[in-house]
Every structure is written in C-alpha cells, then in structure tokens.
Scaffold this motif. Structure first.
Motif, PDB file in Angstrom:
ATOM      1  N   ARG A  65      14.916  13.888  98.358  1.00  0.00           N
ATOM      2  CA  ARG A  65      15.577  13.082  99.388  1.00  0.00           C
ATOM      3  C   ARG A  65      14.671  11.998  99.962  1.00  0.00           C
ATOM      4  N   PHE A  66      13.382  12.287 100.093  1.00  0.00           N
ATOM      5  CA  PHE A  66      12.429  11.351 100.678  1.00  0.00           C
ATOM      6  C   PHE A  66      11.540  10.761  99.591  1.00  0.00           C
ATOM      7  N   ILE A  67      11.128   9.521  99.820  1.00  0.00           N
ATOM      8  CA  ILE A  67      10.214   8.851  98.899  1.00  0.00           C
ATOM      9  C   ILE A  67       9.109   8.187  99.698  1.00  0.00           C
ATOM     10  N   ILE A  68       7.874   8.554  99.400  1.00  0.00           N
ATOM     11  CA  ILE A  68       6.718   7.939 100.048  1.00  0.00           C
ATOM     12  C   ILE A  68       6.143   6.871  99.123  1.00  0.00           C
ATOM     13  N   SER A  69       5.684   5.791  99.724  1.00  0.00           N
ATOM     14  CA  SER A  69       5.053   4.728  98.943  1.00  0.00           C
ATOM     15  C   SER A  69       4.018   4.032  99.814  1.00  0.00           C
ATOM     16  N   ARG A  70       3.209   3.213  99.196  1.00  0.00           N
ATOM     17  CA  ARG A  70       2.180   2.501  99.946  1.00  0.00           C
ATOM     18  C   ARG A  70       1.967   1.123  99.348  1.00  0.00           C
ATOM     19  N   ASP A  71       1.483   0.220 100.190  1.00  0.00           N
ATOM     20  CA  ASP A  71       1.101  -1.124  99.773  1.00  0.00           C
ATOM     21  C   ASP A  71      -0.292  -1.349 100.335  1.00  0.00           C
ATOM     22  N   ASN A  72      -1.298  -1.177  99.508  1.00  0.00           N
ATOM     23  CA  ASN A  72      -2.679  -1.261  99.996  1.00  0.00           C
ATOM     24  C   ASN A  72      -3.029  -2.663 100.491  1.00  0.00           C
ATOM     25  N   ALA A  73      -2.474  -3.671  99.874  1.00  0.00           N
ATOM     26  CA  ALA A  73      -2.777  -5.043 100.294  1.00  0.00           C
ATOM     27  C   ALA A  73      -2.291  -5.307 101.718  1.00  0.00           C
ATOM     28  N   LYS A  74      -1.176  -4.694 102.077  1.00  0.00           N
ATOM     29  CA  LYS A  74      -0.615  -4.875 103.415  1.00  0.00           C
ATOM     30  C   LYS A  74      -1.036  -3.765 104.373  1.00  0.00           C
ATOM     31  N   LYS A  75      -1.782  -2.784 103.854  1.00  0.00           N
ATOM     32  CA  LYS A  75      -2.196  -1.624 104.653  1.00  0.00           C
ATOM     33  C   LYS A  75      -0.973  -0.921 105.243  1.00  0.00           C
ATOM     34  N   MET A  76      -0.001  -0.697 104.395  1.00  0.00           N
ATOM     35  CA  MET A  76       1.258  -0.097 104.834  1.00  0.00           C
ATOM     36  C   MET A  76       1.551   1.165 104.040  1.00  0.00           C
ATOM     37  N   VAL A  77       2.186   2.111 104.720  1.00  0.00           N
ATOM     38  CA  VAL A  77       2.749   3.297 104.085  1.00  0.00           C
ATOM     39  C   VAL A  77       4.215   3.372 104.511  1.00  0.00           C
ATOM     40  N   TYR A  78       5.058   3.748 103.575  1.00  0.00           N
ATOM     41  CA  TYR A  78       6.492   3.807 103.844  1.00  0.00           C
ATOM     42  C   TYR A  78       7.041   5.202 103.553  1.00  0.00           C
ATOM     43  N   LEU A  79       8.122   5.523 104.218  1.00  0.00           N
ATOM     44  CA  LEU A  79       8.845   6.752 103.910  1.00  0.00           C
ATOM     45  C   LEU A  79      10.333   6.426 103.894  1.00  0.00           C
ATOM     46  N   GLN A  80      10.889   6.396 102.700  1.00  0.00           N
ATOM     47  CA  GLN A  80      12.325   6.207 102.550  1.00  0.00           C
ATOM     48  C   GLN A  80      12.987   7.577 102.655  1.00  0.00           C
ATOM     49  N   MET A  81      13.874   7.706 103.614  1.00  0.00           N
ATOM     50  CA  MET A  81      14.517   8.992 103.867  1.00  0.00           C
ATOM     51  C   MET A  81      16.011   8.857 103.589  1.00  0.00           C
ATOM     52  N   ASN A  82      16.481   9.599 102.622  1.00  0.00           N
ATOM     53  CA  ASN A  82      17.886   9.569 102.228  1.00  0.00           C
ATOM     54  C   ASN A  82      18.525  10.933 102.469  1.00  0.00           C
ATOM     55  N   SER A  83      19.832  10.950 102.480  1.00  0.00           N
ATOM     56  CA  SER A  83      20.585  12.205 102.663  1.00  0.00           C
ATOM     57  C   SER A  83      20.039  12.998 103.841  1.00  0.00           C
ATOM     58  N   LEU A  84      19.872  12.316 104.938  1.00  0.00           N
ATOM     59  CA  LEU A  84      19.259  12.953 106.107  1.00  0.00           C
ATOM     60  C   LEU A  84      20.116  14.086 106.647  1.00  0.00           C
ATOM     61  N   LYS A  85      19.430  15.086 107.159  1.00  0.00           N
ATOM     62  CA  LYS A  85      20.068  16.280 107.717  1.00  0.00           C
ATOM     63  C   LYS A  85      19.658  16.434 109.179  1.00  0.00           C
ATOM     64  N   PRO A  86      20.451  17.125 109.966  1.00  0.00           N
ATOM     65  CA  PRO A  86      20.060  17.342 111.372  1.00  0.00           C
ATOM     66  C   PRO A  86      18.692  17.985 111.512  1.00  0.00           C
ATOM     67  N   GLU A  87      18.324  18.829 110.566  1.00  0.00           N
ATOM     68  CA  GLU A  87      17.008  19.481 110.644  1.00  0.00           C
ATOM     69  C   GLU A  87      15.854  18.534 110.354  1.00  0.00           C
ATOM     70  N   ASP A  88      16.141  17.305 109.958  1.00  0.00           N
ATOM     71  CA  ASP A  88      15.094  16.297 109.802  1.00  0.00           C
ATOM     72  C   ASP A  88      14.750  15.633 111.133  1.00  0.00           C
ATOM     73  N   THR A  89      15.500  15.942 112.172  1.00  0.00           N
ATOM     74  CA  THR A  89      15.231  15.370 113.491  1.00  0.00           C
ATOM     75  C   THR A  89      13.842  15.761 113.974  1.00  0.00           C
ATOM     76  N   ALA A  90      13.052  14.750 114.309  1.00  0.00           N
ATOM     77  CA  ALA A  90      11.666  14.975 114.717  1.00  0.00           C
ATOM     78  C   ALA A  90      11.038  13.632 115.069  1.00  0.00           C
ATOM     79  N   VAL A  91       9.856  13.704 115.634  1.00  0.00           N
ATOM     80  CA  VAL A  91       9.008  12.523 115.748  1.00  0.00           C
ATOM     81  C   VAL A  91       8.155  12.457 114.491  1.00  0.00           C
ATOM     82  N   TYR A  92       8.180  11.334 113.824  1.00  0.00           N
ATOM     83  CA  TYR A  92       7.464  11.154 112.571  1.00  0.00           C
ATOM     84  C   TYR A  92       6.194  10.330 112.808  1.00  0.00           C
TER      85      TYR A  92
END
Length: 113
Positions: A65-92
């Motif tokens: 459901r989730f996909i993590i990726s990074r862009d070192n040139a931009k110093k970025m990390v991403y988390l694509q979250m799909n098919s979210l569920k109520p139990e995914d509720t949290a501070v990330y």
C-alpha cells in the motif's frame, strides 16, 4: 540534520496521500532514511526504510500500500500512501535510521471510516 515532514491531512478510507520530507544541514545522501508514525496512546513505529544502496523495507501492515522513495539531489524523502485505512491514522515523521536526528513536528494523517 533538520527534518521537516509535510503532506498530511484528512482522507477517507481507501484514499491516498503523499508525504514529503525535506532535510537540511547535512550531506543527505549518506543516510539511511525512514518514515515513522505514532498513533495516540501508542509507541512510535517504523513504517518504511530506504537505504543509501536503494534497499527498501516496509512494516507488514503497509506492504503493498505504501511506497517510500528519495531524491538525494533535493534532499527529499517521500511516502506515497494508498488504500489508506483508519488504523493508519497517526502523526508521521521522517528521520534517519538509528542513530536518530532530532525529531521534527511530524505531519498528521487522519483516515476516516
């Protein structure tokens, strides 16, 4: 290293969100990075990691459901979250894999049923 996560919000179950994290003050590419989350009344848990060599891992509850990726040139990390569920509720949060940097404010993700 300073880390700032963003992109959270309120979404219905089954929806998607994309979280972003920007790092500053360091050579970002040398660090293994992770996304973590903390739900109310629970301990912070590791959700996904992406190593400098590209190895990726997920906690079982988000695999497929989730996909993590990074862009070192931009110093970025991403988390694509799909098919979210109520139990995914949290501070990330994003952070290095241990040893941790200072924890930023995180971004709230709320999934309604």
């Amino acid at each position: 290293v300073q880390l700032q996560a963003s992109g959270g919000g309120l979404v219905q179950a089954g929806g998607s969100l994309r979280l972003s994290c920007v790092a500053s003050g360091t050579i970002f590419s040398i660090y293994d990075m992770g996304w973590y989350r903390q739900a109310p009344g629970k301990q912070r848990e590791l959700v996904a990691t992406i190593r400098t060599g590209g190895i990726i891992d997920y906690v079982s509850s988000v695999k497929g459901r989730f996909i993590i990726s990074r862009d070192n040139a931009k110093k970025m990390v991403y988390l694509q979250m799909n098919s979210l569920k109520p139990e995914d509720t949290a501070v990330y949060y994003c952070n290095k894999v241990r040893p941790f940097a200072s924890w930023g404010q995180g971004t709230q993700v709320t999934v309604s049923s």
